[in-house]
Design an enzyme around this catalytic site. Structure first.
Site, PDB file in Angstrom:
ATOM      1  N   LYS A  99     -55.420  -2.432 -32.859  1.00 45.63           N
ATOM      2  CA  LYS A  99     -55.803  -3.184 -34.061  1.00 45.63           C
ATOM      3  C   LYS A  99     -56.754  -2.396 -34.953  1.00 45.63           C
ATOM      4  O   LYS A  99     -57.709  -2.939 -35.504  1.00 45.63           O
ATOM      5  CB  LYS A  99     -56.417  -4.541 -33.687  1.00 45.63           C
ATOM      6  CG  LYS A  99     -55.477  -5.454 -32.901  1.00 45.63           C
ATOM      7  CD  LYS A  99     -56.131  -6.793 -32.626  1.00 45.63           C
ATOM      8  CE  LYS A  99     -55.185  -7.731 -31.885  1.00 45.63           C
ATOM      9  NZ  LYS A  99     -55.012  -7.313 -30.476  1.00 45.63           N
ATOM     10  N   ARG A 100     -56.501  -1.110 -35.121  1.00 44.69           N
ATOM     11  CA  ARG A 100     -57.353  -0.288 -35.964  1.00 44.69           C
ATOM     12  C   ARG A 100     -57.060  -0.544 -37.437  1.00 44.69           C
ATOM     13  O   ARG A 100     -55.952  -0.913 -37.817  1.00 44.69           O
ATOM     14  CB  ARG A 100     -57.147   1.189 -35.637  1.00 44.69           C
ATOM     15  CG  ARG A 100     -57.472   1.576 -34.204  1.00 44.69           C
ATOM     16  CD  ARG A 100     -58.937   1.343 -33.874  1.00 44.69           C
ATOM     17  NE  ARG A 100     -59.306   2.032 -32.641  1.00 44.69           N
ATOM     18  CZ  ARG A 100     -59.721   1.421 -31.536  1.00 44.69           C
ATOM     19  NH1 ARG A 100     -59.802   0.113 -31.511  1.00 44.69           N
ATOM     20  NH2 ARG A 100     -60.070   2.121 -30.472  1.00 44.69           N
TER      21      ARG A 100
END
Length: 292
Positions: A99-100
């Site tokens: 989830k960058r």
């Protein structure tokens, strides 16, 4: 230059061979204790390797939740590298749940860490956030395409506190009047459609994350028109422990149902290491029946 196989093509092959179940690798403290393992990097390593062993040959996709490795620091990352390498060597597609999200060279560096061939953290796909604008991840989209990798962009997640942002209506953009979730989903569909060889592949290589426990229509997601071409991969958390019912899969996802990856973690991992392989086999069959 070596020709790469697009992620969407590899995902379609996994669907055909093993179905659409994705097994999460989530070694949080409670599960480690339940499995009789220490809450340490050593315990996480044993946990992850056992999940890979149970999944290999029974399903085609695993999704390590990076946070549970990261909390153990550098040694946790070393364990994650080992587990992802073992999974890929076993023929499993690996989705790194990271989830960058960022802009410019920063987000491009995240893409290089998780998607660059030869990286010690190399995965087949990663989850990514585009809440600084879909254009903020264009560099990662381009790099992923060149490497034959996939992305799953957060669009409409299951956590209730996300609704205020994901259902907010855009005022100033090319998609003004759309909700944030709708704009992201439509933008990803357009990206896949715009690839030069899109017509030759049943699935695109970029997908979205759409939770199974929310009303996607309320989030502005169009589920009633013809399926997009190429098809849209949908990483679908929320089944099992969180309450999503497989019997409702087609009702939940409508025209997007064909691309849904059913992601489950605790509902499977909670049976313990000795019963996990059997639980995966059973769930693959149940997901297959729901996807027909």
């Amino acid at each position: 230059m070596t020709e790469v196989t697009p992620f969407g093509e590899r995902l379609e092959a996994v669907f055909a061979a093993y179905g659409k179940l994705c097994v999460g690798i989530d070694p949080h403290a409670g599960l480690l204790e339940q499995w009789g393992l220490p809450d340490s990097a050593e315990g996480v390593r044993e946990f992850g390797l056992r999940v890979v062993d149970a999944a290999a040959g029974r399903t085609g996709i695993v999704k390590p939740q990076v946070a549970f490795f990261e909390r153990h620091g550098a040694v946790g990352y070393a364990v994650l590298e080992r587990i992802m390498a073992e999974a890929r060597d076993a023929g499993l597609l690996v989705i790194a749940d990271v989830k960058r999200g960022d802009i410019g060279t920063s987000v491009e560096a995240y893409g290089q860490a998780w998607l660059r061939p030869g990286s010690s953290l190399e995965a087949d796909a990663m989850t990514i956030s585009a809440y600084q604008g879909l254009g903020s991840i264009e560099g990662v989209l381009t790099a992923a395409e060149a490497a034959g990798k996939g992305l799953f962009v957060l669009a409409a997640t299951s956590n209730p506190e996300a609704a205020a942002i994901q259902r907010a209506v855009l005022q100033q953009s090319s998609r003004a009047g759309s909700t944030v979730a709708q704009a992201i989903t439509s933008g990803v569909i357009a990206w896949n459609h715009g690839r030069a060889d899109a017509a030759n592949h049943p699935l695109g290589s970029v997908g979205v994350v759409l939770g199974a426990t929310i009303d996607l229509r309320t989030s502005g997601i169009d589920l009633d028109t013809d399926p997009p071409k190429p098809g849209l991969p949908v990483l679908a958390p929320g089944f099992g422990h969180q309450g999503g019912e497989l019997s409702e899969l087609r009702a939940i996802y409508g025209s997007l149902a064909a691309g849904v990856i059913v992601s489950e973690s605790r509902s499977l991992l909670g049976v313990g290491p000795d019963a996990l392989a059997e639980a995966i086999t059973r769930r693959v069959d149940e997901v297959g029946a729901a996807s027909v």
